[in-house]
Design an enzyme around this catalytic site. Structure first.
Site, PDB file in Angstrom:
ATOM      1  N   CYS A   1       0.074   5.525   0.692  1.00 43.03           N
ATOM      2  CA  CYS A   1      -0.941   6.464   1.163  1.00 43.03           C
ATOM      3  C   CYS A   1      -0.348   7.862   1.055  1.00 43.03           C
ATOM      4  O   CYS A   1       0.718   8.121   1.606  1.00 43.03           O
ATOM      5  CB  CYS A   1      -1.342   6.155   2.601  1.00 43.03           C
ATOM      6  SG  CYS A   1      -2.604   7.280   3.235  1.00 43.03           S
TER       7      CYS A   1
ATOM      8  N   ARG B   1       0.833  -1.208   0.000  1.00 41.90           N
ATOM      9  CA  ARG B   1       0.000   0.000   0.000  1.00 41.90           C
ATOM     10  C   ARG B   1       0.861   1.249   0.000  1.00 41.90           C
ATOM     11  O   ARG B   1       1.928   1.286   0.604  1.00 41.90           O
ATOM     12  CB  ARG B   1      -0.903   0.012   1.231  1.00 41.90           C
ATOM     13  CG  ARG B   1      -1.788   1.253   1.309  1.00 41.90           C
ATOM     14  CD  ARG B   1      -2.672   1.237   2.511  1.00 41.90           C
ATOM     15  NE  ARG B   1      -1.959   1.732   3.682  1.00 41.90           N
ATOM     16  CZ  ARG B   1      -2.505   1.885   4.876  1.00 41.90           C
ATOM     17  NH1 ARG B   1      -3.768   1.559   5.085  1.00 41.90           N
ATOM     18  NH2 ARG B   1      -1.799   2.322   5.879  1.00 41.90           N
TER      19      ARG B   1
END
Length: 125
Positions: free
Chosen positions: A104, A102
């Site tokens: 972000c 991930r």
């Protein structure tokens, strides 16, 4: 081979793009914001908006023949890093055992002034 993905269970694209694309055995979603399938923006707080984003992601993944369990990479765009913990709390409800890679990032502005937008890359069954 490239195949476009479209489902009425998620909001229609609000521009010249598709909800997602399948290339070989990978699905690339467009960024999902907290619009309902009918195209209405969720007015709630960042947690409610994040839940709606996941409803949309689940719908496009299902249409592509995939699922959250097949996601290999997620990119999360947020309006304010101050809300990171709240978004992460909801994110963890959907990715509690399977944890894809991930990124972000905080951004200046999102479409329709959304508080969160998420896109994913997933394996197709």
């Amino acid at each position: 081979m490239v195949k476009s993905v479209h489902t009425n269970q998620a909001p229609a694209a609000i521009g010249p793009y598709s909800q997602g694309i399948i290339v070989n055995n990978l699905f690339y979603s467009s960024g999902q914001i907290p619009l309902t399938a009918e195209g209405v923006m969720v007015d709630g707080d960042v947690k409610e908006q994040t839940h709606q984003v996941f409803k949309n992601l689940i719908a496009v993944l299902e249409e592509a023949g995939s699922s959250l369990e097949s996601v290999v990479k997620a990119t999360v765009f947020i309006k304010s890093m101050d809300e990171f913990a709240l978004i992460n709390e909801v994110y963890g409800e959907y990715f509690h055992t399977h944890k894809p890679a991930r990124s972000c990032v905080e951004v200046a502005r999102l479409p329709k002034d959304a508080l969160v937008e998420i896109e994913v890359v997933a394996l197709v069954k």
